[in-house]
Design an enzyme around this catalytic site. Structure first.
Site, PDB file in Angstrom:
ATOM      1  N   LYS A 266      -7.848  -0.915  -9.776  1.00  0.00           N
ATOM      2  CA  LYS A 266      -8.554  -1.515  -8.643  1.00  0.00           C
ATOM      3  C   LYS A 266      -9.748  -0.647  -8.254  1.00  0.00           C
ATOM      4  O   LYS A 266      -9.630   0.572  -8.132  1.00  0.00           O
ATOM      5  CB  LYS A 266      -7.576  -1.628  -7.458  1.00  0.00           C
ATOM      6  CG  LYS A 266      -8.176  -2.124  -6.148  1.00  0.00           C
ATOM      7  CD  LYS A 266      -7.065  -2.253  -5.107  1.00  0.00           C
ATOM      8  CE  LYS A 266      -7.561  -2.688  -3.751  1.00  0.00           C
ATOM      9  NZ  LYS A 266      -8.357  -1.660  -3.065  1.00  0.00           N
TER      10      LYS A 266
ATOM     11  N   HIS B  71     -13.207  -1.735  -1.956  1.00  0.00           N
ATOM     12  CA  HIS B  71     -12.376  -1.218  -0.863  1.00  0.00           C
ATOM     13  C   HIS B  71     -12.779  -1.837   0.482  1.00  0.00           C
ATOM     14  O   HIS B  71     -12.746  -1.195   1.527  1.00  0.00           O
ATOM     15  CB  HIS B  71     -12.483   0.309  -0.797  1.00  0.00           C
ATOM     16  CG  HIS B  71     -11.189   0.995  -0.471  1.00  0.00           C
ATOM     17  ND1 HIS B  71     -10.387   1.571  -1.433  1.00  0.00           N
ATOM     18  CD2 HIS B  71     -10.532   1.194   0.709  1.00  0.00           C
ATOM     19  CE1 HIS B  71      -9.315   2.105  -0.852  1.00  0.00           C
ATOM     20  NE2 HIS B  71      -9.380   1.880   0.437  1.00  0.00           N
TER      21      HIS B  71
ATOM     22  N   THR C 149      -5.597   2.541  -7.385  1.00  0.00           N
ATOM     23  CA  THR C 149      -6.888   2.510  -6.686  1.00  0.00           C
ATOM     24  C   THR C 149      -7.733   3.684  -7.165  1.00  0.00           C
ATOM     25  O   THR C 149      -7.299   4.833  -7.126  1.00  0.00           O
ATOM     26  CB  THR C 149      -6.678   2.572  -5.161  1.00  0.00           C
ATOM     27  OG1 THR C 149      -6.001   1.385  -4.753  1.00  0.00           O
ATOM     28  CG2 THR C 149      -8.006   2.637  -4.428  1.00  0.00           C
TER      29      THR C 149
ATOM     30  N   SER D 252       0.820  -1.212   0.000  1.00  0.00           N
ATOM     31  CA  SER D 252       0.000   0.000   0.000  1.00  0.00           C
ATOM     32  C   SER D 252       0.853   1.261   0.000  1.00  0.00           C
ATOM     33  O   SER D 252       1.925   1.297   0.607  1.00  0.00           O
ATOM     34  CB  SER D 252      -0.883  -0.002   1.252  1.00  0.00           C
ATOM     35  OG  SER D 252      -1.483   1.264   1.449  1.00  0.00           O
TER      36      SER D 252
ATOM     37  N   TYR E 202      -2.118   5.804  -5.293  1.00  0.00           N
ATOM     38  CA  TYR E 202      -3.163   6.812  -5.458  1.00  0.00           C
ATOM     39  C   TYR E 202      -2.567   7.945  -6.297  1.00  0.00           C
ATOM     40  O   TYR E 202      -1.355   8.149  -6.286  1.00  0.00           O
ATOM     41  CB  TYR E 202      -3.585   7.405  -4.107  1.00  0.00           C
ATOM     42  CG  TYR E 202      -4.312   6.471  -3.184  1.00  0.00           C
ATOM     43  CD1 TYR E 202      -5.643   6.112  -3.424  1.00  0.00           C
ATOM     44  CD2 TYR E 202      -3.688   5.955  -2.050  1.00  0.00           C
ATOM     45  CE1 TYR E 202      -6.321   5.251  -2.549  1.00  0.00           C
ATOM     46  CE2 TYR E 202      -4.363   5.103  -1.175  1.00  0.00           C
ATOM     47  CZ  TYR E 202      -5.673   4.755  -1.436  1.00  0.00           C
ATOM     48  OH  TYR E 202      -6.338   3.915  -0.590  1.00  0.00           O
TER      49      TYR E 202
END
Length: 331
Positions: free
Chosen positions: A219, A243, A156, A106, A130
């Protein structure tokens, strides 16, 4: 106590993690309907088992984007692993490598990308990204990940703003002072999600592709329309994801959304899924409905909370054994 199913790890984590950490990991948005539906949806799906098939030898390996993994379960990107275990993401990376599967690190890791890489050299790792208002920060992360040997970029798409997670608001959730969002600390206040760019569109996929040779996996897709757009914009993979029910409440369960995404994509890109996987039979159901591989989020954190790297390996091994057994019994 013997850990015989994933619920045992969940019960352990709930008992021993600090309440603020447990609440953060467990949180769903609003009424948590989508979070809970991710799990309930599997309970409504039934097998049509076939008998008298020779199941004495079974091969549960698969390939994702050309790289072989030992079985079709990887580790989904989740933030702040040090809340679950002192070594944080380093333990996660080591467990994934030991089990020969994929770990998606992440952006909101409590270890640096460099620490994650060094802790498990040669492991299969993708990086979850992100897009920030500060585009240079996103660009720098992409280039660091590529230089460190990460093999895929997972963008994402479902967080233009952060979902409303009531317990986090009640608890005034912040990371403890000794923890940092390590990959972003030069650029941002800890946990400051307002740095995310809510103006991102499909055209930004082209910008991302211009920065890197890495395959791009998108995603957060839940509809055939977005699946079509993803293929059209040249991505290599789709993660059907809501999520973990932490963003828009009242969206579909991921396994329910999977069917239309797989149908729309028609084999042009690989389709994966996360959300609600709690048993090996859930993995088999997702694969039967067209997923190439699934990723686990919360169960990985429960494993870490139990015994770090060893606990996470236990969780993966349990899913592996259950998956193999379900395959055999279903013929």
């Amino acid at each position: 106590m013997a850990m015989v199913c994933l619920s045992d790890f969940e019960a352990y984590a709930k008992k021993y993690l600090p309440k603020i950490a447990w609440d953060y990991f467990a949180a769903g948005a609003d009424d948590c309907n989508t979070r809970d539906e991710n799990i309930l949806a599997y309970k409504r799906i039934r097998f049509r088992p076939r008998m008298l098939r020779d199941v004495s030898m079974m091969d549960i390996r698969t390939k994702i984007l050309g790289t072989e993994i030992s079985f079709p379960v990887g580790i989904a990107p989740t933030g702040f692993h040090q809340l679950a275990w002192p070594d944080g993401e380093k333990s996660t990376a080591r467990a994934a490598k030991a089990m020969n599967t994929c770990y998606i690190a992440s952006s909101y890791s409590t270890c640096t990308l460099e620490e994650i890489s060094a802790s498990a050299p040669g492991g299969l790792r993708w990086f979850q990204l992100y897009i920030y208002r500060n585009r240079a920060a996103s660009q720098q992360l992409v280039q660091r990940a590529e230089a460190l040997g990460f093999q895929g970029l997972v963008l994402t798409t479902d967080v233009p703003y952060t979902g409303k997670r009531r317990d986090d608001i009640r608890n005034g959730f912040r990371l403890p002072p000794h923890m940092k969002v390590k990959n972003l600390e030069q650029d941002f206040e800890v946990c400051e999600m307002s740095v995310l760019d809510p103006s991102v569109t499909w055209n930004d996929i082209y910008w991302l592709r211009s920065l890197t040779h890495l395959p791009i996996i998108i995603k957060g897709i839940l509809t055939k329309e977005d699946a079509e757009l993803a293929v059209r914009h040249g991505v290599q993979g789709i993660v059907v994801s809501n999520h973990g029910g932490r963003q828009l409440d009242e969206g579909p369960a991921t396994v329910d959304a999977l069917v239309e995404v797989v149908e729309a994509v028609q084999g042009r890109v690989e389709v994966y899924l996360d959300g609600g996987i709690r048993k090996g039979s859930d993995v088999l159901k997702a694969l039967a409905l067209g997923a190439k591989c699934v990723f686990i989020g919360r169960p990985a954190l429960w494993g870490l909370a139990y015994k770090g790297e060893e606990g996470l390996q236990d969780v993966l091994r349990l899913l592996q054994d259950e998956f193999r057994l379900s395959m055999a019994l279903a013929g």
